[in-house]
Design an enzyme around this catalytic site. Structure first.
Site, PDB file in Angstrom:
ATOM      1  N   LYS A 171       0.831  -1.216   0.000  1.00 10.38           N
ATOM      2  CA  LYS A 171       0.000   0.000   0.000  1.00 10.38           C
ATOM      3  C   LYS A 171       0.857   1.254   0.000  1.00 10.38           C
ATOM      4  O   LYS A 171       0.524   2.234  -0.659  1.00 10.38           O
ATOM      5  CB  LYS A 171      -0.928   0.021   1.219  1.00 10.38           C
ATOM      6  CG  LYS A 171      -2.113  -0.894   1.078  1.00 10.38           C
ATOM      7  CD  LYS A 171      -3.144  -0.562   2.136  1.00 10.38           C
ATOM      8  CE  LYS A 171      -4.316  -1.531   2.061  1.00 10.38           C
ATOM      9  NZ  LYS A 171      -5.252  -1.346   3.161  1.00 10.38           N
ATOM     10  N   LYS A 231      -7.583 -10.621  -5.685  1.00 14.24           N
ATOM     11  CA  LYS A 231      -8.745 -10.802  -4.827  1.00 14.24           C
ATOM     12  C   LYS A 231      -9.861  -9.788  -5.149  1.00 14.24           C
ATOM     13  O   LYS A 231      -9.572  -8.681  -5.578  1.00 14.24           O
ATOM     14  CB  LYS A 231      -8.233 -10.604  -3.389  1.00 14.24           C
ATOM     15  CG  LYS A 231      -9.258 -10.553  -2.310  1.00 14.24           C
ATOM     16  CD  LYS A 231      -8.580 -10.532  -0.956  1.00 14.24           C
ATOM     17  CE  LYS A 231      -9.289  -9.543  -0.055  1.00 14.24           C
ATOM     18  NZ  LYS A 231      -9.075  -9.756   1.367  1.00 14.24           N
ATOM     19  N   LYS A 252     -12.799  -4.700  -1.869  1.00 13.14           N
ATOM     20  CA  LYS A 252     -13.739  -3.586  -1.908  1.00 13.14           C
ATOM     21  C   LYS A 252     -13.037  -2.258  -2.137  1.00 13.14           C
ATOM     22  O   LYS A 252     -13.611  -1.312  -2.622  1.00 13.14           O
ATOM     23  CB  LYS A 252     -14.556  -3.517  -0.627  1.00 13.14           C
ATOM     24  CG  LYS A 252     -13.755  -3.341   0.648  1.00 13.14           C
ATOM     25  CD  LYS A 252     -14.694  -3.313   1.825  1.00 13.14           C
ATOM     26  CE  LYS A 252     -14.054  -3.393   3.203  1.00 13.14           C
ATOM     27  NZ  LYS A 252     -12.928  -4.218   3.431  1.00 13.14           N
TER      28      LYS A 252
END
Ligand code: TRP
Length: 361
Positions: free
Chosen positions: A112, A197, A200
């Site tokens: 990230k 994956k 969201k």
């Protein structure tokens, strides 16, 4: 009774992946077999660029969806992280037990942070310390089991390390938890990129089925899923990730087995059609219950208020014990039973410095 804790981060709309891999097993299995807490971990949503109004909206939605999936406040505790101060209170103590190197090694942080820097943004300090807050979430409740996706295993390992270290240094305070993974569909993949994956936070629509997508939107997304070259339907995770993902989703929705289902279909088209139908059916009651709950905000607020109160009562004694164990003076509202003599104070000073000398060796 086994204590279970898990959390869901309000950083995006919840997906079919969140549902099949986490929320459904929480509702169908965990809340019935264990003393469980399910938490909307809103503090974690502040670790990356965020819009306050959106976080507020998504937090409420996540809480409502947790109830819509069948979590029953009579059986488990549903609450919002920021309503219970003990998380942040304990997080600071755990920061005093964790090392900076340990934090920088976390895979999710490295990925990230790299992405954030590429975009020219700065990385919030809270992104680095995030796993410590997650450890606090877990340890504050004497948690035995943490049902999570396998991308969270490293964070739960860190939580264990911190618990063991704290207990060794300051005396037994925390239960050492372990991660558990639901057997089926622990990892639903993106329909457009079956190597990654169905997350969201990516928030780019076509490969992601959201829990609140209209049935025709679900159908469109599934029908347009990337399949693999070749025509035969076989279950092969490595060689045919797109088809394997569809088979796994279908199996998770219908209670079947992906390998057996692989033998049933003659064409990708037929597989997609049945998968779309199955997903729509699985989501139908969740959407319906969500609509009902949205019409009754007073009920949802009541659940969250009671949940926070129950959670606070569970966490408070554990976090207080940690504050004592680590060497912080009890507040004056807890009077010490005996007067403290000057000699006792200096004797304690000696024994504390002894400990420090020993620890430094
Ligand atoms: N880090 C988790 C995720 O990204 C969310 C989370 C925060 C969590 N605190 C937790 C999960 C405690 C389980 C237990 O999905």
């Amino acid at each position: 009774m086994t204590r279970v804790f898990s959390g869901i981060k309000p950083t995006g709309h919840l997906t079919l992946g969140n549902y099949l891999g986490a929320m459904r097993p929480w509702a169908e299995v965990d809340q019935h077999r264990a003393d469980s807490l399910f938490c909307v971990v809103d503090l974690h949503a502040l670790t990356v660029d965020h819009d306050p109004a959106r976080v507020r909206r998504l937090s409420r939605q996540a809480a409502t969806l947790l109830l819509a999936t069948g979590l029953d406040p009579q059986l488990c505790t549903v609450f919002v992280q920021s309503h219970v101060d003990e998380h942040a209170r304990l997080s600071y103590l755990l920061e005093c037990v964790a090392s900076d190197g340990e934090m920088r090694r976390m895979i999710q942080y490295r990925e990230k942070a790299a992405r954030e820097r590429e975009r020219g943004g700065s990385v919030r300090l809270s992104l680095l310390t995030y796993p410590v807050l997650m450890a606090a979430d877990i340890l504050a409740y004497g948690t035995d089991e943490v049902p999570v996706g396998d991308d969270q295993t490293q964070h739960v390992e860190l939580t264990r390390d911190l618990a063991v270290r704290f207990n060794q240094r300051y005396g037994h305070t925390f239960v050492v938890p372990k991660a558990t993974h639901p057997p089926v569909a622990a990892r639903v993949m993106n329909l457009q990129e079956p190597a990654s994956k169905m997350g969201k936070s990516d928030d780019s629509g076509p490969g992601i089925v959201y829990l609140l997508d209209e049935p025709d939107v679900v159908r469109k997304k599934v029908m347009r899923a990337v399949t693999d070259s070749g025509r035969e339907v076989v279950y092969d995770r490595e060689g045919r990730p797109g088809v394997a993902n569809l088979l796994e989703i279908l199996a998770a929705c219908t209670g079947g087995n992906p390998e057996i289902l692989g033998g049933v279909y003659q064409s990708y088209g037929a597989l997609k059609k049945d998968t779309a139908d199955a997903v729509i059916e699985v989501l139908r009651p969740v959407r319906a219950r969500h609509t009902e709950l949205c019409a009754d905000p007073v009920y949802v607020e009541g659940v969250l208020r009671d949940g926070a109160e129950k959670a606070r009562e569970m966490a408070r004694p554990v976090v207080d014990a940690a504050y004592r164990a680590i060497g912080l003076l009890p507040p004056v509202s807890e009077p010490t039973s005996e007067p403290v003599s000057a000699e006792a104070v200096s004797a304690e000073a000696v024994s504390v410095s002894d400990v420090v000398v020993k620890a430094a060796r």
